[in-house]
Design a protein around this motif. Structure first.
Motif, PDB file in Angstrom:
ATOM      1  N   THR A   3       0.827  -1.208   0.000  1.00 29.72           N
ATOM      2  CA  THR A   3       0.000   0.000   0.000  1.00 29.72           C
ATOM      3  C   THR A   3       0.864   1.262   0.000  1.00 29.72           C
ATOM      4  OG1 THR A   3      -0.191  -0.027   2.416  1.00 29.72           O
ATOM      5  CG2 THR A   3      -1.956  -1.098   1.146  1.00 29.72           C
ATOM      6  N   ASP A   4       2.167   1.104   0.246  1.00 28.55           N
ATOM      7  CA  ASP A   4       3.102   2.232   0.243  1.00 28.55           C
ATOM      8  C   ASP A   4       4.429   1.729  -0.308  1.00 28.55           C
ATOM      9  OD1 ASP A   4       4.891   4.286   0.755  1.00 28.55           O
ATOM     10  OD2 ASP A   4       4.174   4.647   2.792  1.00 28.55           O
ATOM     11  N   ALA A   6      -3.929   0.412  -3.662  1.00 34.20           N
ATOM     12  CA  ALA A   6      -4.593   1.388  -2.792  1.00 34.20           C
ATOM     13  C   ALA A   6      -4.965   0.796  -1.445  1.00 34.20           C
ATOM     14  CB  ALA A   6      -5.841   1.937  -3.481  1.00 34.20           C
ATOM     15  N   GLU A   7      -5.329  -0.487  -1.433  1.00 38.99           N
ATOM     16  CA  GLU A   7      -5.849  -1.071  -0.209  1.00 38.99           C
ATOM     17  C   GLU A   7      -5.695  -2.588  -0.271  1.00 38.99           C
ATOM     18  OE1 GLU A   7      -9.923  -0.451   2.425  1.00 38.99           O
ATOM     19  OE2 GLU A   7      -9.960  -0.050   0.283  1.00 38.99           O
ATOM     20  N   LEU A   8      -5.559  -3.201   0.918  1.00 45.10           N
ATOM     21  CA  LEU A   8      -5.480  -4.658   1.036  1.00 45.10           C
ATOM     22  C   LEU A   8      -6.472  -5.127   2.100  1.00 45.10           C
ATOM     23  CD1 LEU A   8      -1.604  -5.058   0.846  1.00 45.10           C
ATOM     24  CD2 LEU A   8      -3.264  -5.861  -0.842  1.00 45.10           C
ATOM     25  N   LYS A  29      -8.332  -6.402   5.356  1.00 45.22           N
ATOM     26  CA  LYS A  29      -8.160  -6.228   6.797  1.00 45.22           C
ATOM     27  C   LYS A  29      -7.207  -5.100   7.173  1.00 45.22           C
ATOM     28  CE  LYS A  29      -9.585 -10.785   8.299  1.00 45.22           C
ATOM     29  NZ  LYS A  29     -10.516 -10.638   9.400  1.00 45.22           N
ATOM     30  N   GLY A  30      -6.952  -4.177   6.252  1.00 48.52           N
ATOM     31  CA  GLY A  30      -6.071  -3.056   6.539  1.00 48.52           C
ATOM     32  C   GLY A  30      -4.598  -3.394   6.494  1.00 48.52           C
ATOM     33  N   GLN A  77      -0.778  -3.827   5.138  1.00 45.32           N
ATOM     34  CA  GLN A  77       0.045  -2.963   4.300  1.00 45.32           C
ATOM     35  C   GLN A  77       0.821  -3.743   3.253  1.00 45.32           C
ATOM     36  OE1 GLN A  77       2.223   0.224   6.451  1.00 45.32           O
ATOM     37  NE2 GLN A  77       1.360  -0.729   8.274  1.00 45.32           N
ATOM     38  N   GLU A 124       0.862  -7.744   1.021  1.00 49.53           N
ATOM     39  CA  GLU A 124       0.349  -9.075   0.692  1.00 49.53           C
ATOM     40  C   GLU A 124       1.296  -9.669  -0.330  1.00 49.53           C
ATOM     41  OE1 GLU A 124      -3.623 -11.395  -1.027  1.00 49.53           O
ATOM     42  OE2 GLU A 124      -3.726  -9.247  -0.625  1.00 49.53           O
TER      43      GLU A 124
END
Length: 127
Positions: free
Chosen positions: A81-82, A110-112, A114-115, A117, A119
């Motif tokens: 995500t970053d 942008a998103e994975l 369960k929040g 950061q 995967e």
């Protein structure tokens, strides 16, 4: 070709309609792992380093359940995500893999679930 479902309690249970991995012949397709602790199914506590290590540990557990190891990985996909954590992932990856390193992609998302950061999923070929 016969397909075999791979499942282990040493990695998080699937959180949807998928398998932890599928073995087809000598090839094993590992589903994406996020930094869930298998016993609690909660995100690992700690910083990004803890998340990356938990993901590699989860992948390793699934690979071992398929009678393989991380050294058998031929393709690794990393979702972040970053992307500023790319260097940290490289550093930690060198603790889990040796040359020849697997082919790899690192993708900013942008998103994975369960929040998380990070995967990762992988493909391994058993000897």
């Amino acid at each position: 070709m016969e397909r075999k479902t791979i499942q282990t309690d040493r990695a998080p249970a699937a959180i949807g309609p998928y398998s932890q991995a599928i073995r087809a012949g000598r090839t094993v397709y590992l589903s994406g792992q996020i930094p869930l602790v298998p016993e609690t199914m909660q995100l690992v506590e700690g910083d990004m380093e803890a998340q990356v290590r938990r993901v590699f540990d989860n992948l390793q557990a699934v690979a071992e359940a398929a009678d393989g190891k991380l050294a058998d990985v031929v393709k690794l996909n990393i979702f972040l995500t970053d992307l500023s954590h790319f260097g940290l992932v490289n550093e930690i990856m060198q603790e889990y893999f040796a040359e020849p390193y697997p082919a790899r992609a690192a993708i900013g998302v942008a998103e994975l679930p369960k929040g998380a950061q990070v995967e990762m999923d992988a493909v391994l070929v058993l000897p």
